[in-house]
Design an enzyme around this catalytic site. Structure first.
Site, PDB file in Angstrom:
ATOM      1  CG  ASP A 153       1.711   7.139  -5.363  1.00 22.52           C
ATOM      2  OD1 ASP A 153       2.394   8.160  -5.444  1.00 22.52           O
ATOM      3  OD2 ASP A 153       1.888   6.280  -4.502  1.00 22.52           O
ATOM      4  CD  GLU A 322       7.310   5.195  -1.479  1.00 19.36           C
ATOM      5  OE1 GLU A 322       7.007   5.607  -0.355  1.00 19.36           O
ATOM      6  OE2 GLU A 322       7.450   5.946  -2.457  1.00 19.36           O
TER       7      GLU A 322
HETATM    8  C1  FRU Z   1       4.487   6.774  -3.191  1.00 18.63           C
HETATM    9  C2  FRU Z   1       3.806   6.796  -1.833  1.00 18.63           C
HETATM   10  C3  FRU Z   1       3.213   5.448  -1.514  1.00 18.63           C
HETATM   11  C4  FRU Z   1       2.124   5.799  -0.557  1.00 18.63           C
HETATM   12  C5  FRU Z   1       1.633   7.103  -1.098  1.00 18.63           C
HETATM   13  C6  FRU Z   1       1.145   8.060  -0.061  1.00 18.63           C
HETATM   14  O1  FRU Z   1       4.581   8.010  -3.812  1.00 18.63           O
HETATM   15  O2  FRU Z   1       4.728   7.208  -0.865  1.00 18.63           O
HETATM   16  O3  FRU Z   1       4.145   4.523  -1.020  1.00 18.63           O
HETATM   17  O4  FRU Z   1       1.128   4.826  -0.511  1.00 18.63           O
HETATM   18  O5  FRU Z   1       2.700   7.681  -1.804  1.00 18.63           O
HETATM   19  O6  FRU Z   1       0.556   9.164  -0.629  1.00 18.63           O
END
Ligand code: FRU
Length: 602
Positions: A153, A322
């Site tokens: 992300d 998310e």
């Molecule tokens: C989304 C996610 C988020 C989390 C991160 C962990 O892709 O799962 O929810 O904070 O990646 O790397």
């Protein structure tokens, strides 16, 4: 004499189970024997002592190996804990452990879960250099990717004093997910990025998951006026929200000494997005909690009050929610503004795995209300568009979004090694109305135009059956843009294929019977790294006589944009060589390509 003493010492050490390595990088010019000492302690545990005069300990990685756990110890204290897939049988690549900052110390590592027979003991080495120059043919030419290691992300994007900051979920110790840090890069134009040192590293509260940044102009938190304040999830067996701040425009961050600032008994409780809500005079935090979004408010960024939650019965729910975002956007052609709640979901996307949905409605400082609960709206109709969030404090009232250009179904297995994953191009967001509904339009940010080289115009031509344009560019390296204007003269299908001399192709078409635009990457190149990669993705379109299509092609991706912003479609592709030809096909009637322009992108 010296030699004899050394030999004696070596024999002595061997006798007590110490292995002295002499496989030292030649750039480190001091006694090899003193550099790395390895003691195997049985049951997969080993102690490694290194001389901190070198800048890096280079660790050999084998991606198919299980993770070893490493405790880095300075003066008997653990200063870092991380996992590495240490090479057991072969070396895929090396990752650097930065030893700087401990110049006059001896550094030890306690390695767990690595057999004594593993290859890594022989291959690890000290060096003053780590070569991060690119060795990957699929590395994008104009999309952001990390110099090495894993990225997911985009995090904490914030604009301040002429600089765009991009933080991102980052593993510096391997090209697969793990050890989450916030990586960092800075750009003046959203296109050319300069890599920065890691911004936020794991600590006793956990690894550093996704989140956001704000500029605290009025010093509401008391860290200083204009501080960049970062919010992230501290992730261990429980998830909680923490903060850190920077007083030097993002170059360094200090963690708040009273972290965490928000806890919960819920398992999935993460990805804080914080913004200033003018009307209520408060900071708002949106959090992804299981399959809902929770909203909190605060006067000072430190103390948060629960306001409301959103989610039940709304949109897609086949996976966990998310990376939220809540933004206010103008509606094209009106004076209206509406609120948009961005909600990334995994799995449960329209083509499997992860995707970005959104809701349009109102927000009064306490609660978000969706104006069309019966509809599920997708921001992008490809398979590789996830974790989308927007820049905080963007100039000129713009709302600029960025997505991670991958999918959790196969992100860890795409055919690169030195690094994994890239981001989409930045996209400016606006709302538009169609059949009484309000939708999100995302189009490449105007800065992308700066990448264009000399235009090649291929004229106007009619497609009765099939027509080929070759080559796309005489000497292109797989990074280009094609803008095509179609006029339909009665065709049911207007299609184009990008293809190469290896017989690899991506087929796209407008189906005017079903009113869809489709991209088929089943024969696009390497697909066998995942059972779910070879797919066809499709977006709804409105019936019309004319369409403009804009394709941004890079070494491992195609982003398709409707000329009016009605859809975006982002898909990864891994062709053996760039697609350098285009073929048009008509079915059920003819169409005209009224304009075809190709730009190299550099
Ligand atoms: C989304 C996610 C988020 C989390 C991160 C962990 O892709 O799962 O929810 O904070 O990646 O790397």
């Amino acid at each position: 004499m010296k030699q004899q003493a050394k030999r004696l010492l070596k024999r002595l050490c061997m006798a007590v189970g110490v292995v002295l390595l002499s496989t030292l990088d030649p750039s480190v010019g001091y006694a090899a024997e003193r550099a790395i000492e390895i003691k195997h302690l049985g049951e997969g545990q080993s102690l490694v002592r290194v001389d901190a005069r070198a800048k890096y300990l280079l660790l050999p990685v084998e991606e198919s190996s299980p993770e070893s756990k490493l405790y880095m110890i300075v003066d008997n204290d653990v200063v870092r804990i991380f996992n590495v897939r240490l090479a057991v049988n072969k070396v895929d690549y090396f990752v650097p452990v930065d030893l700087s900052g401990y110049a006059d110390k001896t550094i030890s590592f306690n390695f767990r879960f690595t057999p004594e027979s593993a290859l890594c003991w022989k291959e690890m080495k000290l060096s003053d250099q780590f070569d991060s120059s690119n060795r990957e043919k699929f590395r994008p030419a104009y999309h952001f990717s990390p110099a090495w290691g894993w990225m997911n992300d985009p995090n904490g994007m914030v604009y301040k004093d002429g600089e765009y900051h991009l933080f991102y979920q980052y593993n510096p110790y391997g090209s697969m997910w793990g050890n989450m840090h916030w990586g960092h890069a800075i750009s003046k134009d959203l296109i050319h990025w300069e890599h920065q040192p890691v911004a936020i590293a794991p600590d006793a509260l956990g690894t550093i998951f996704s989140g956001s940044c704000v500029v605290d102009k009025d010093n509401t938190a008391g860290f200083g006026a204009g501080a960049i304040v970062a919010f992230y999830t501290s992730a261990d067996s429980r998830q909680m929200q923490s903060m850190a701040y920077s007083l030097d425009n993002g170059r360094t961050f200090k963690k708040y000494d009273r972290n965490p600032i928000l806890t919960s008994a819920r398992r999935d409780f993460r990805d804080p997005k914080v913004f200033w809500h003018k009307e209520s005079g408060k900071w708002i935090m949106v959090l992804a909690v299981g399959q809902e979004m929770q909203l909190y408010s605060s006067p000072n960024l430190k103390d948060w009050t629960y306001e409301s939650c959103f989610g039940e019965g709304q949109g897609a729910h086949a996976g966990v929610w998310e990376c939220p975002d809540l933004i206010e956007l103008p509606v094209k052609g009106t004076k209206l503004k509406k609120w948009v709640l961005i909600c990334n979901i995994n799995p449960g996307g329209p083509f499997g795995g992860s995707a970005t949905q959104y809701f349009v409605g109102t927000f009064d400082g306490k609660q978000f209300v969706n104006e069309s609960p019966a509809l599920t709206k997708w921001m992008d109709y490809g398979k590789d568009h996830y974790a989308t969030v927007t820049w905080s404090n963007a100039p000129e009232g713009r709302t600029i979004a960025l997505a991670w250009m991958s999918n959790w179904e196969y992100a860890n297995n795409v055919p690169t090694l030195q690094y994994r994953s890239a981001n989409s191009v930045p996209r400016d967001l606006i709302l538009y109305t169609k059949n009484g509904q309000t939708y999100l339009s995302s189009t490449p940010s105007p800065e992308v135009l700066k990448l264009r080289g000399k235009a090649q115009r291929k004229g106007t031509f009619r497609v009765d059956r099939s027509r080929e344009v070759y080559p796309i560019l005489p000497d292109h390296t797989g990074a280009y843009e094609i803008e095509i204007e179609f006029m339909n003269n009665g065709a049911d299908i207007m299609s184009l294929q990008l293809f190469n001399t290896k017989g690899e192709e991506v087929e796209m078409h407008y189906n005017l019977l079903e009113n869809t635009f489709t991209m088929d990457r089943r024969d696009s190149g390497a697909t066998d790294f995942s059972k779910t990669f070879a797919t066809v993705t499709s977006a709804p379109i409105s019936a019309a006589k004319e369409y403009t299509l804009r394709l941004l092609v890079d070494r491992c991706s195609i982003e398709a944009f409707d000329g009016n912003g009605a859809f975006a479609m982002t898909n990864l592709v891994f062709p053996e060589e760039p697609y350098n030809r285009v073929r048009f096909n008509a079915k059920g009637g003819a169409f005209t390509v009224t304009s075809l322009t190709i730009y190299p992108l550099k």
